[in-house]
Design an enzyme around this catalytic site. Structure first.
Site, PDB file in Angstrom:
ATOM      1  N   GLY A   8       2.696  -4.404  -3.025  1.00  0.00           N
ATOM      2  CA  GLY A   8       3.450  -3.962  -2.765  1.00  0.00           C
ATOM      3  C   GLY A   8       5.176  -3.440  -2.754  1.00  0.00           C
ATOM      4  O   GLY A   8       6.034  -4.592  -2.596  1.00  0.00           O
ATOM      5  N   SER A  62       2.361  -7.579   2.066  1.00  0.00           N
ATOM      6  CA  SER A  62       1.556  -9.249   1.436  1.00  0.00           C
ATOM      7  C   SER A  62       1.079  -7.920   0.217  1.00  0.00           C
ATOM      8  O   SER A  62       0.507  -8.674  -0.836  1.00  0.00           O
ATOM      9  CB  SER A  62      -0.312  -8.600   2.274  1.00  0.00           C
ATOM     10  OG  SER A  62      -0.488  -7.486   2.795  1.00  0.00           O
ATOM     11  N   LEU A  70      13.881  -8.671   9.340  1.00  0.00           N
ATOM     12  CA  LEU A  70      12.923  -8.930   9.288  1.00  0.00           C
ATOM     13  C   LEU A  70      12.279  -7.628   8.612  1.00  0.00           C
ATOM     14  O   LEU A  70      12.013  -6.034   8.687  1.00  0.00           O
ATOM     15  CB  LEU A  70      12.233  -8.702  10.984  1.00  0.00           C
ATOM     16  CG  LEU A  70      10.369  -8.866  11.317  1.00  0.00           C
ATOM     17  CD1 LEU A  70      10.407 -10.080  12.477  1.00  0.00           C
ATOM     18  CD2 LEU A  70       9.699  -7.586  11.133  1.00  0.00           C
ATOM     19  N   TYR A 105      -1.426  12.492   6.768  1.00  0.00           N
ATOM     20  CA  TYR A 105      -0.272  11.044   6.373  1.00  0.00           C
ATOM     21  C   TYR A 105       1.361  11.933   6.750  1.00  0.00           C
ATOM     22  O   TYR A 105       1.858  11.950   7.361  1.00  0.00           O
ATOM     23  CB  TYR A 105       0.013  10.815   4.491  1.00  0.00           C
ATOM     24  CG  TYR A 105       0.516   9.768   4.660  1.00  0.00           C
ATOM     25  CD1 TYR A 105       0.123   8.710   5.302  1.00  0.00           C
ATOM     26  CD2 TYR A 105       1.029  10.268   3.982  1.00  0.00           C
ATOM     27  CE1 TYR A 105       1.404   8.055   4.770  1.00  0.00           C
ATOM     28  CE2 TYR A 105       2.589   9.640   3.097  1.00  0.00           C
ATOM     29  CZ  TYR A 105       2.664   8.383   3.410  1.00  0.00           C
ATOM     30  OH  TYR A 105       3.134   7.336   2.645  1.00  0.00           O
ATOM     31  N   SER A 108       9.031   8.603   4.084  1.00  0.00           N
ATOM     32  CA  SER A 108       8.863   9.400   3.093  1.00  0.00           C
ATOM     33  C   SER A 108       9.469  10.514   2.275  1.00  0.00           C
ATOM     34  O   SER A 108       9.153  11.616   3.562  1.00  0.00           O
ATOM     35  CB  SER A 108       6.714  10.262   3.015  1.00  0.00           C
ATOM     36  OG  SER A 108       6.431  10.455   1.630  1.00  0.00           O
TER      37      SER A 108
END
Length: 316
Positions: free
Chosen positions: A14, A12, A7, A154, A141
């Site tokens: 990238g 949608s 999963l 972020y 990241s």
């Protein structure tokens, strides 16, 4: 061998789309992929990229990581609720001076990037524990281990993810579960382009002149250059992740960009934490010409192997 159920969130475009397509096209057909997204009306590009795998080794489902009911409905729709590999990829970005950002914007980033993962695991982890089988893969990241100028919120969301996963990994071992943090550096996607475009629109009236100038003429000016020089493609990240989920002993952390690794290594080289901050400061404000020359040199070396990438012009 039975197919493993995978999963993936945020498919949608990238990285999520690249992950779904690559894993669904696994030559040995080892995986059945459930590619999820908040808005299924945006699934056209994924369906096209999936090709013949659509309806076979890939299915598209609705899932919003900010909605517990949505997560439950998606997981319940999967046969026996069996998820062998969870790839948490959905996320959102935010750049700019914090005095120019609302708390609502900051909360939205944390809600998606951190609490989105928490909601997923609250819905999926108990079944993995019961079966004592599963692999949790989180697209984190390098900013989860090292903060970057004007990426305060972020980076905070990714630091939260990394701390959460470090804590959870110890418990996961007890249940024979694997947990892996994939840590890309700059990745050339629509996600990054949108973050940049939103950055261009930032109302800097709440910031002092020096901070506003720093954001516009230092950060935004170098943003494009960094991506041209160091940026990977979503397919690069998908390739790394595909390898990780097919290895017998997956690592806890995996950085995908060898060009960026020396920067993150600075953090571990100095227990006081001063070295990376001092190095970044000098690169940006004292040795900017050398920094830009280095980026241009790297870009030239890589030029023949990748397309040029342009985000647009920074605001004046």
């Amino acid at each position: 061998m039975d197919q493993k159920t995978v999963l993936i969130t945020g498919c949608s475009s990238g990285i999520g789309m690249a992950l779904a397509v690559r894993i669904a096209k696994d030559e040995k057909k080892r995986f059945k992929v459930y590619a999820t997204m908040r808005n299924p009306n945006k699934s056209e590009k994924l369906a096209e990229a999936a090709g013949r795998t659509l309806g076979r080794t890939l299915e598209i489902k609705q899932l919003d990581v900010c909605d517990e009911k949505s997560i439950k409905a998606c997981v319940d729709s999967i046969p026996n609720r069996r998820i062998d590999v969870l790839i948490s990829n959905a996320g959102m970005g935010l750049i700019g001076p914090i005095e120019c950002q609302s708390l609502e914007e900051m909360k939205a980033v944390m809600d998606t990037n951190f609490f989105g993962l928490v909601r997923l695991l609250k819905g999926i982890l108990p079944d993995m524990k019961r079966r004592k089988r599963g692999h949790i893969v989180v697209i984190s990241s390098v900013m989860g281990i090292q903060g970057i100028l004007f990426n305060d919120i972020y980076a905070a969301s990714k630091f939260a993810v990394e701390g959460f996963c470090e804590s959870l990994a110890v418990q996961a071992l007890r249940f024979n579960l694997n947990l892996t943090l994939i840590e890309p550096g700059p990745v050339i996607t629509e996600f990054e382009r949108k973050v940049y475009e939103e950055g261009l629109k930032t109302d800097l009236s709440a910031a002092d002149k020096e901070t506003a100038n720093m954001f516009t003429n230092v950060y935004l000016k170098n943003y494009n250059q960094i991506f041209q020089s160091l940026g990977q493609t979503p397919e690069d990240i998908a390739k790394h992740t595909h390898k990780i989920i097919t290895t017998n002993k997956p690592p806890f952390r995996h950085q995908t960009n060898n060009l960026y690794t020396p920067m993150t290594t600075l953090k571990y080289a100095d227990p006081n934490g001063d070295l990376p901050i001092d190095t970044f400061y000098k690169m940006v404000f004292e040795h900017d010409k050398i920094f830009n020359a280095s980026l241009n040199f790297i870009k030239m070396l890589r030029w023949g192997s990748r397309k040029s990438f342009n985000l647009g012009k920074p605001q004046q």
